[in-house]
Design a protein around this motif. Structure first.
Motif, PDB file in Angstrom:
ATOM      1  N   ILE A  26       0.833  -1.202   0.000  1.00  0.00           N
ATOM      2  CA  ILE A  26       0.000   0.000   0.000  1.00  0.00           C
ATOM      3  C   ILE A  26       0.869   1.254   0.000  1.00  0.00           C
ATOM      4  O   ILE A  26       0.575   2.229  -0.703  1.00  0.00           O
ATOM      5  N   ARG A  27       1.975   1.238   0.755  1.00  0.00           N
ATOM      6  CA  ARG A  27       2.833   2.422   0.895  1.00  0.00           C
ATOM      7  C   ARG A  27       3.385   2.881  -0.457  1.00  0.00           C
ATOM      8  O   ARG A  27       3.573   4.081  -0.677  1.00  0.00           O
ATOM      9  N   ARG A  41      -9.887  -3.772   4.895  1.00  0.00           N
ATOM     10  CA  ARG A  41      -8.586  -3.810   5.577  1.00  0.00           C
ATOM     11  C   ARG A  41      -7.563  -2.930   4.881  1.00  0.00           C
ATOM     12  O   ARG A  41      -6.885  -2.109   5.515  1.00  0.00           O
ATOM     13  N   GLU A  42      -7.459  -3.062   3.548  1.00  0.00           N
ATOM     14  CA  GLU A  42      -6.475  -2.282   2.809  1.00  0.00           C
ATOM     15  C   GLU A  42      -6.803  -0.789   2.836  1.00  0.00           C
ATOM     16  O   GLU A  42      -5.913   0.060   2.790  1.00  0.00           O
ATOM     17  N   GLU A  86      -3.896   5.011   7.263  1.00  0.00           N
ATOM     18  CA  GLU A  86      -2.782   5.166   8.201  1.00  0.00           C
ATOM     19  C   GLU A  86      -1.515   5.657   7.498  1.00  0.00           C
ATOM     20  O   GLU A  86      -0.718   6.404   8.090  1.00  0.00           O
ATOM     21  N   LEU A  87      -1.337   5.273   6.235  1.00  0.00           N
ATOM     22  CA  LEU A  87      -0.141   5.638   5.493  1.00  0.00           C
ATOM     23  C   LEU A  87      -0.297   6.941   4.715  1.00  0.00           C
ATOM     24  O   LEU A  87       0.654   7.404   4.070  1.00  0.00           O
ATOM     25  N   ARG A  95     -18.738   3.048   7.895  1.00  0.00           N
ATOM     26  CA  ARG A  95     -18.722   4.479   8.240  1.00  0.00           C
ATOM     27  C   ARG A  95     -17.298   4.969   8.490  1.00  0.00           C
ATOM     28  O   ARG A  95     -16.888   6.010   7.968  1.00  0.00           O
ATOM     29  N   ALA A  96     -16.556   4.231   9.303  1.00  0.00           N
ATOM     30  CA  ALA A  96     -15.214   4.662   9.680  1.00  0.00           C
ATOM     31  C   ALA A  96     -14.283   4.724   8.475  1.00  0.00           C
ATOM     32  O   ALA A  96     -13.463   5.640   8.354  1.00  0.00           O
ATOM     33  N   ALA A  97     -14.408   3.763   7.574  1.00  0.00           N
ATOM     34  CA  ALA A  97     -13.523   3.724   6.399  1.00  0.00           C
ATOM     35  C   ALA A  97     -13.917   4.772   5.373  1.00  0.00           C
ATOM     36  O   ALA A  97     -13.067   5.510   4.850  1.00  0.00           O
TER      37      ALA A  97
END
Length: 383
Positions: A76-77, A100-101, A107-108, A132-134
């Motif tokens: 992902i980074r 998940r991804e 976060e990145l 909702r959070a994503a």
């Protein structure tokens, strides 16, 4: 394009890996639009690396479900943008797995776009919270039908949601040799009616196999006896073959039914749908393929994503669980008599849907223009 020449790195995550022809048609639509409009290195997060690399014009494939969270972080980074979708991937059982991804990307600091998704059923507290959070942290959300838009709003997503359409609507037919179908027992001297079934599962929790085997067997027998037609069962997923056998086993006229067993590409199945006089189906992309080929069809809706397509096409249908045998046969008879009218309605609406499908890529290009680091308009190479 040599991946070393690419200016932007795009990751695409969804239900890919050769398990479902509809999902592969979605990925083909996304990739074709990107290849026509941007210079990019495309990585697909997939269940089957070899299958994805063989089917699609992508540079890299990552076995996403085999990797731990720590192993997925560097994948992902390295991206400029992560694309989630398309398809109906946000439903109770699997929404958190597909997200998940997205959470890793957040976060990145990697921008995220949702690409023409649909959603539902979403009734558990954990799946609704995850959605909702994503989604409230992503940079762009596009959905393929109005019902998905409404559902995401209802579960509390506050980011703007844009209505586009399924990328599979941009698929082009690939010639399917007549000899291949003759070898499977298809008789082109008769009327041909295509059938599509599907398995019970988390996206269709209310389907009772025994009930719909009997229901579709009665429908298939009716088609054979009333229209002197052969019925051809088309598997959009491997498990569909088993369920097609379940239907045929309940038929009185089983000798007039063929179940296609060979492996075909999405483009070949799209070509096949144009050879049918009529189609009756459960699978969303079976119905999309019929619409693309102008083949009149009658849907057996089992989920909101199918109802969403019918709404876009201006077609009515009762949910599968609310349809009795007598009602189903009457609907088939009316639809058969109205084949010309249905074809005209489909052809009128499908042009607008294809235009909507193209807009999803425009949202992605807009996101790339504003992505950090090396992703500027000139570097994207927008066509």
């Amino acid at each position: 394009m040599d991946k070393n020449d690419a200016n932007v790195r795009i990751g695409i995550s969804g239900s890919y890996g050769g398990m479902n022809l509809g999902d592969e048609a979605i990925l083909a639509g996304i990739v074709s639009q990107l290849r026509a409009s941007a210079s990019a290195e495309i990585t697909v997060f997939t269940r089957n690396v070899a299958d994805t690399l063989a089917r699609h014009a992508v540079d890299r494939a990552v076995p996403v479900r085999q990797l731990t969270r720590a192993e997925i972080v560097p994948e992902i980074r390295r991206l400029d943008v992560l694309v989630l979708g398309g398809g109906g991937i946000l439903y109770d059982r699997d929404a958190e797995a597909y997200l998940r991804e997205v959470f890793v990307a957040h976060e990145l600091g990697v921008p995220v776009m949702l690409y023409a998704i649909s959603a539902g059923p979403l009734v558990t507290a954990s799946s609704m919270h995850a959605v909702r959070a994503a989604l409230d942290r992503v940079q762009a959300i596009t959905v393929r039908d109005r019902l998905a838009l409404r559902l995401l709003e209802d579960v509390g997503v506050t980011r703007p949601i844009h209505l586009t359409a399924d990328p599979a609507l941009l698929l082009e037919p690939e010639p399917l040799p007549r000899d291949a179908l003759l070898a499977e027992g298809v008789d082109f001297d008769r009327h041909l009616v295509g059938f599509s079934v599907r398995e019970p599962g988390p996206a269709a929790p209310d389907i009772d196999p025994d009930e719909y085997y009997a229901l579709l067997a009665n429908a298939a027998d009716f088609v054979v006896e009333r229209y002197d037609a052969d019925v051809v069962f088309v598997a959009m997923e491997t498990t569909d073959v088993t369920h097609s056998h379940g239907v045929v086993a309940h038929m009185k006229n089983a000798e007039r039914a063929e179940i296609l067993r060979r492996r075909y590409s999405p483009g070949q199945v799209l070509d096949l749908l144009g050879r049918f006089d009529f189609a009756i189906g459960m699978r969303l992309h079976f119905l999309i393929f019929a619409a693309l080929r102008g083949t009149p069809f009658m849907a057996l809706p089992y989920a909101s994503k199918v109802s969403g397509l019918l709404d876009d096409l201006g077609m009515d249908a009762s949910p599968l669980g609310e349809t009795g045998i007598g009602q189903l046969l009457a609907r088939i008879d009316r639809s058969w008599d109205r084949r010309g009218e249905i074809r005209g309605t489909i052809e009128e609406r499908i042009r607008g849907l294809r235009a909507r499908a193209m807009r999803t890529n425009e949202h992605l290009l807009g996101l790339l223009q504003h992505a950090p680091a090396r992703t500027t308009l000139d570097q994207i190479g927008v066509a």
